[in-house]
Design a protein around this motif. Structure first.
Motif, PDB file in Angstrom:
ATOM      1  N   UNK A  20       0.857  -1.181   0.000  1.00  9.44           N
ATOM      2  CA  UNK A  20       0.000   0.000   0.000  1.00  9.44           C
ATOM      3  C   UNK A  20       0.894   1.232   0.000  1.00  9.44           C
ATOM      4  N   UNK A  21       0.606   2.151  -0.910  1.00  7.80           N
ATOM      5  CA  UNK A  21       1.394   3.381  -1.032  1.00  7.80           C
ATOM      6  C   UNK A  21       0.584   4.570  -0.530  1.00  7.80           C
ATOM      7  N   UNK A  22       1.240   5.415   0.285  1.00 12.64           N
ATOM      8  CA  UNK A  22       0.638   6.637   0.799  1.00 12.64           C
ATOM      9  C   UNK A  22       1.520   7.811   0.403  1.00 12.64           C
ATOM     10  N   UNK A  23       0.891   8.877  -0.078  1.00 14.93           N
ATOM     11  CA  UNK A  23       1.607  10.113  -0.401  1.00 14.93           C
ATOM     12  C   UNK A  23       0.893  11.252   0.313  1.00 14.93           C
ATOM     13  N   UNK A  24       1.656  11.984   1.122  1.00  8.83           N
ATOM     14  CA  UNK A  24       1.105  13.103   1.902  1.00  8.83           C
ATOM     15  C   UNK A  24      -0.115  12.668   2.726  1.00  8.83           C
ATOM     16  N   UNK A  25      -0.029  11.488   3.330  1.00  8.25           N
ATOM     17  CA  UNK A  25      -1.086  11.005   4.203  1.00  8.25           C
ATOM     18  C   UNK A  25      -2.273  10.380   3.510  1.00  8.25           C
ATOM     19  N   UNK A  26      -2.282  10.423   2.181  1.00  7.65           N
ATOM     20  CA  UNK A  26      -3.415   9.882   1.424  1.00  7.65           C
ATOM     21  C   UNK A  26      -3.074   8.524   0.840  1.00  7.65           C
ATOM     22  N   UNK A  27      -4.000   7.586   0.952  1.00  7.26           N
ATOM     23  CA  UNK A  27      -3.827   6.271   0.351  1.00  7.26           C
ATOM     24  C   UNK A  27      -3.907   6.386  -1.162  1.00  7.26           C
ATOM     25  N   UNK A  28      -2.868   5.932  -1.853  1.00 10.96           N
ATOM     26  CA  UNK A  28      -2.830   5.996  -3.314  1.00 10.96           C
ATOM     27  C   UNK A  28      -3.366   4.694  -3.908  1.00 10.96           C
ATOM     28  N   UNK A  29      -2.861   3.565  -3.428  1.00  7.24           N
ATOM     29  CA  UNK A  29      -3.337   2.287  -3.930  1.00  7.24           C
ATOM     30  C   UNK A  29      -2.306   1.203  -3.752  1.00  7.24           C
ATOM     31  N   UNK A  30      -2.625   0.058  -4.344  1.00  9.89           N
ATOM     32  CA  UNK A  30      -1.732  -1.082  -4.338  1.00  9.89           C
ATOM     33  C   UNK A  30      -0.952  -1.153  -5.637  1.00  9.89           C
ATOM     34  N   UNK A  31      -0.361  -2.297  -5.880  1.00 10.76           N
ATOM     35  CA  UNK A  31       0.546  -2.462  -7.018  1.00 10.76           C
ATOM     36  C   UNK A  31      -0.100  -2.116  -8.359  1.00 10.76           C
ATOM     37  N   UNK A  32      -1.269  -2.666  -8.649  1.00 12.47           N
ATOM     38  CA  UNK A  32      -1.903  -2.437  -9.956  1.00 12.47           C
ATOM     39  C   UNK A  32      -2.222  -0.966 -10.182  1.00 12.47           C
ATOM     40  N   UNK A  33      -2.763  -0.315  -9.153  1.00  9.09           N
ATOM     41  CA  UNK A  33      -3.119   1.101  -9.277  1.00  9.09           C
ATOM     42  C   UNK A  33      -1.871   1.951  -9.454  1.00  9.09           C
ATOM     43  N   UNK A  34      -0.839   1.681  -8.649  1.00 13.51           N
ATOM     44  CA  UNK A  34       0.406   2.439  -8.743  1.00 13.51           C
ATOM     45  C   UNK A  34       1.027   2.258 -10.120  1.00 13.51           C
ATOM     46  N   UNK A  35       0.997   1.031 -10.632  1.00 15.82           N
ATOM     47  CA  UNK A  35       1.568   0.751 -11.954  1.00 15.82           C
ATOM     48  C   UNK A  35       0.804   1.512 -13.043  1.00 15.82           C
ATOM     49  N   UNK A  36      -0.514   1.484 -12.982  1.00 17.45           N
ATOM     50  CA  UNK A  36      -1.333   2.203 -13.969  1.00 17.45           C
ATOM     51  C   UNK A  36      -1.089   3.708 -13.889  1.00 17.45           C
ATOM     52  N   UNK A  37      -1.007   4.234 -12.672  1.00 23.36           N
ATOM     53  CA  UNK A  37      -0.769   5.670 -12.502  1.00 23.36           C
ATOM     54  C   UNK A  37       0.608   6.053 -13.040  1.00 23.36           C
ATOM     55  N   UNK A  38       1.604   5.193 -12.805  1.00 18.85           N
ATOM     56  CA  UNK A  38       2.956   5.453 -13.297  1.00 18.85           C
ATOM     57  C   UNK A  38       2.970   5.471 -14.825  1.00 18.85           C
ATOM     58  N   UNK A  39       2.332   4.478 -15.431  1.00 16.81           N
ATOM     59  CA  UNK A  39       2.316   4.383 -16.896  1.00 16.81           C
ATOM     60  C   UNK A  39       1.584   5.555 -17.530  1.00 16.81           C
ATOM     61  N   UNK A  40       0.600   6.110 -16.825  1.00 12.40           N
ATOM     62  CA  UNK A  40      -0.161   7.245 -17.340  1.00 12.40           C
ATOM     63  C   UNK A  40       0.504   8.588 -17.008  1.00 12.40           C
ATOM     64  N   UNK A  41       1.571   8.544 -16.197  1.00 15.88           N
ATOM     65  CA  UNK A  41       2.247   9.771 -15.794  1.00 15.88           C
ATOM     66  C   UNK A  41       1.612  10.454 -14.587  1.00 15.88           C
ATOM     67  N   UNK A  42       0.530   9.873 -14.069  1.00 15.82           N
ATOM     68  CA  UNK A  42      -0.193  10.487 -12.950  1.00 15.82           C
ATOM     69  C   UNK A  42       0.594  10.403 -11.651  1.00 15.82           C
ATOM     70  N   UNK A  43       1.296   9.300 -11.434  1.00 19.08           N
ATOM     71  CA  UNK A  43       2.053   9.133 -10.202  1.00 19.08           C
ATOM     72  C   UNK A  43       3.171  10.170 -10.111  1.00 19.08           C
ATOM     73  N   UNK A  44       3.868  10.375 -11.229  1.00 20.68           N
ATOM     74  CA  UNK A  44       4.957  11.349 -11.251  1.00 20.68           C
ATOM     75  C   UNK A  44       4.431  12.748 -10.916  1.00 20.68           C
ATOM     76  N   UNK A  45       3.277  13.096 -11.451  1.00 23.74           N
ATOM     77  CA  UNK A  45       2.656  14.391 -11.172  1.00 23.74           C
ATOM     78  C   UNK A  45       2.296  14.494  -9.696  1.00 23.74           C
ATOM     79  N   UNK A  46       1.708  13.447  -9.157  1.00 26.47           N
ATOM     80  CA  UNK A  46       1.323  13.423  -7.750  1.00 26.47           C
ATOM     81  C   UNK A  46       2.550  13.592  -6.847  1.00 26.47           C
ATOM     82  N   UNK A  47       3.624  12.896  -7.174  1.00 26.15           N
ATOM     83  CA  UNK A  47       4.859  12.984  -6.390  1.00 26.15           C
ATOM     84  C   UNK A  47       5.478  14.377  -6.489  1.00 26.15           C
TER      85      UNK A  47
END
Length: 108
Positions: free
Chosen positions: A73-100
């Motif tokens: 489980x990944x948390x950024x700034x206290x918010x739950x982001x998701x598990x492996x599949x969600x994090x992978x999808x967000x990374x591939x879409x560029x959303x994770x990088x923006x969030x970070x």
């Protein structure tokens, strides 16, 4: 302090927290390894990691905290982001990088 209080303190006092099986340098499951690698590829050099295999109370408590049945489980700034599949999808879409970047934890 309850397990839920401990978890809440960890996720609110650290910009990025990964609850995982094992450690970033020695992951104990493929999903945890994937999320740790994605963080590395995203330019995150420092983050808090919690090895759920070292503490059964935390292992169970984190599932209840986010109402999410799996680890990692990944948390950024206290918010739950998701598990492996969600994090992978967000990374591939560029959303994770923006969030970070918006959270101020990467320069990229």
């Amino acid at each position: 302090m309850s397990v839920q209080d401990t978890i809440r303190e960890t996720v609110t006092n650290n910009p990025v927290v990964l609850y995982m099986k094992g450690t970033p340098s020695f992951p104990q499951c493929g999903f945890s390894a994937t999320v740790a690698q994605i963080l590395k590829l995203s330019g995150v050099t420092e983050y808090a990691s919690v090895n759920v295999l070292a503490d059964d109370d935390i292992r169970q408590g984190i599932k209840e905290y986010a109402n999410w049945p799996t680890i990692p489980q990944l948390y950024i700034k206290g918010e739950f982001v998701g598990g492996c599949d969600i994090v992978k999808e967000m990374y591939q879409a560029g959303e994770l990088q923006t969030l970070l970047k918006d959270a101020g934890v990467t320069a990229a």
